[in-house]
Design a protein around this motif. Structure first.
Motif, short mmCIF file in Angstrom:
data_model
loop_
_atom_site.label_atom_id
_atom_site.label_comp_id
_atom_site.label_asym_id
_atom_site.label_seq_id
_atom_site.Cartn_x
_atom_site.Cartn_y
_atom_site.Cartn_z
N ALA A 153 37.17 -3.66 105.69
CA ALA A 153 37.87 -4.37 104.63
C ALA A 153 38.63 -5.20 105.23
O ALA A 153 38.84 -6.44 105.07
CB ALA A 153 38.67 -3.59 103.34
N GLU A 154 39.59 -4.85 106.17
CA GLU A 154 40.44 -5.44 107.00
C GLU A 154 39.60 -6.50 107.87
O GLU A 154 39.97 -7.47 108.02
CB GLU A 154 41.32 -4.40 107.92
N ALA A 155 38.48 -6.00 108.49
CA ALA A 155 37.52 -6.80 109.05
C ALA A 155 37.37 -8.24 108.19
O ALA A 155 37.26 -9.15 108.93
CB ALA A 155 36.49 -6.18 109.66
N GLU A 156 36.86 -7.94 107.19
CA GLU A 156 36.26 -8.97 106.38
C GLU A 156 37.60 -10.12 106.08
O GLU A 156 37.36 -11.16 106.17
CB GLU A 156 35.96 -8.35 105.09
N ILE A 157 38.78 -9.67 105.64
CA ILE A 157 39.84 -10.63 105.37
C ILE A 157 40.35 -11.37 106.57
O ILE A 157 40.70 -12.46 106.50
CB ILE A 157 40.91 -9.82 104.52
N ILE A 158 40.35 -10.51 107.73
CA ILE A 158 40.59 -10.99 109.09
C ILE A 158 39.86 -12.16 109.51
O ILE A 158 40.03 -13.31 109.83
CB ILE A 158 41.09 -10.27 110.06
#
Length: 504
Positions: free
Chosen positions: A204-209
């Motif tokens: 999830a963090e990878a996607e928004i970053i």
């Protein structure tokens, strides 16, 4: 009276010069600037006769009775948006929305006025002291929202078991904080949020970053302009445990550490002491915050930990997307809001001249703060003020003409009478053109009728330039008498012709 065609020929040179310039090349460095006005007072001079003296006295009397001018500036920390600035804002928001949609996020919005408890339920944060809050006429405590995430949490909880996870939401909304204003920080600003609800993995963090990197690239910024500091609060918890700091000191330590870049090491050391952290432990904590690689941090802690494994996985995911040059491991990044529970990140200006561009992270325990069951969440907030400063400083703001093109703002046609007697006829021409555009398949064109009845050609051409008009229709007496004809002038080329009303 000369023909309208002849009048226009006199302006041929002006039109040709105008076509070779960039119309309305306003930049967005005016974006967000508060409008200011000056009130000019003119003193009455003395007269040479008693009649003149009487007039002066009457003018003075009228001046004394005149209502005092109000303050024409908006409240401190807020902004007016004039047409050019509104176009800049729409351009920025369109970039936010395009990236969000590209990554499969759906737009939501909540009211700017929320129940105060939504922001005060989690006490002990600086933000609770910055609320624009009051009691409404129904004796209900309410507040203008200082950020968007609590509203998102309320919306998610309201859906209950009907929600199908994961939820991928984005929002662009106005926020209010009564705080000390500095460069890039206002009391009213707009914020872009993207949040993933229901995913516990760092994917999830990878996607928004990744979405943030894509946005930067789409507005012309590179990894030489912007970096993204990444850490995790879990890592700081492990550092505190190694230093012998009790768990109940975690939140105040995070708040103190978050100020490191702003106030310096000595001030942070003082704040740590104020919350009961021994000086020896503070020294260990501050030393750990200076570590610049995951390998060095592992050596400092003596072993690989869950937090380090999590960060390693996140960096690997983003490296696979070709984004590693944007990333910086920085254990001092903890973010000030206490609801963050895991990975945290922050965008920064590589030159170090501006405050944080955006910030976000994981907040898995926010929902229980409001009485619901916890749901894993990750998201970010991205304000409008700092990014506009950065784009302006890097000369990356598009011209007004480019913004109009990107936004798909329709071309403008100006219709004007050449005399007061022809104003009704000009109105007829304008409505004819508007009806034609209403039935057009390729969208609506703006038809701007000049409402002033006695304007000269010079003023009309200036108007055309100001509104970036493509075509001017002039309604003159002789042409109108000759079969209801009007003069059509293409402003880019200077070409002109007389056209009958029925042929419009």
């Amino acid at each position: 009276m000369p023909h309208t065609m002849a009048l226009l020929r006199r302006w041929g040179a002006l039109t040709k010069a105008r076509a070779n310039t960039n119309r309305l090349s306003s930049r967005a460095n005016a974006y967000g600037a508060a409008a200011s006005s000056q009130v000019e007072t003119v003193g009455a001079g003395g007269g040479r006769s008693s009649a003149a003296s009487s007039v002066v006295k009457k003018q003075q009397s009228a001046s004394e009775e005149k209502v005092k001018m109000i303050d024409l500036n908006p409240p401190r920390g807020t902004r007016d948006f004039l047409p050019a600035e509104m176009r800049v804002q729409k351009w920025l928001f369109s970039k936010f929305a395009q990236v969000s949609e590209m990554y499969g996020f759906d737009e939501i919005m909540a009211p700017v006025l929320e129940n105060e408890a939504l922001f005060t339920r989690k006490g002990g944060e600086e933000i609770t002291q910055q609320l624009y809050n009051f009691t409404d006429k129904g004796d209900r405590p309410v507040s203008l929202r200082p950020e968007l995430t609590p509203s998102l949490a309320r919306i998610v909880l309201k859906q209950g078991k009907g929600a199908i996870y994961p939820l991928k939401y984005y929002a662009i909304g106005q926020c209010w904080r009564y705080e000390r204003m500095t460069r890039g920080r206002r009391r009213e600003h707009y914020q872009w949020n993207m949040d993933v609800v229901g995913v516990s993995d760092v994917s999830a963090e990878a996607e928004i970053i990744a979405a943030l990197v894509t946005f930067m690239q789409r507005v012309g910024l590179s990894d030489k302009d912007v970096g993204i500091k990444i850490s995790t609060r879990s890592l700081l918890a492990e550092v505190l445990a190694a230093a012998g700091v009790p768990d109940d000191a975690f939140v105040p330590v995070c708040i103190a550490v978050d100020k490191l870049d702003k106030v310096g090491e000595e001030k942070v050391r003082e704040e740590l002491a104020a919350v009961g952290v021994p000086d020896s432990a503070a020294t260990q904590i501050l030393a750990a915050l200076k570590v610049t690689s995951l390998e060095d941090m592992q050596e400092l802690l003596g072993e690989s930990t869950k937090a380090l494994d999590e960060l390693t996985e996140l960096f690997r995911m983003l490296d696979a997307r070709g984004m590693s040059d944007w990333l910086v491991f920085d254990p001092s990044v903890v973010r000030g809001l206490s609801y963050y529970t895991g990975v945290v990140f922050e965008g920064f200006d590589r030159k170090g001249e501006l405050r944080a561009i955006f910030g976000g992270g994981r907040y898995d325990r926010l929902m229980s703060t409001y009485g619901g069951e916890d749901i894993p969440c990750a998201g970010f907030g991205f304000g409008d003020a700092v990014i506009m400063e950065l784009l302006s400083e890097r000369n990356l703001m598009p011209s007004d003409a480019e913004i109009r093109r990107v936004l798909g703002i329709p071309e403008t046609i100006v219709v004007s009478a050449t005399s007061e007697a022809m104003f009704d006829a000009a109105g007829t021409v304008a409505e004819k053109l508007r009806c034609r555009q209403a039935n057009a398949a390729d969208g609506v064109t703006r038809v701007d009728l000049v409402l002033e009845k006695k304007k000269k050609l010079k003023w009309i051409f200036k108007l055309c330039d100001r509104v970036a008009a493509s075509t001017l229709y002039l309604v003159g007496e002789k042409e109108w008498a000759d079969g209801q004809k009007v003069v059509k002038k293409e402003l880019a080329t200077g070409e002109q012709e007389a056209i009958a009303l029925d042929e419009l």
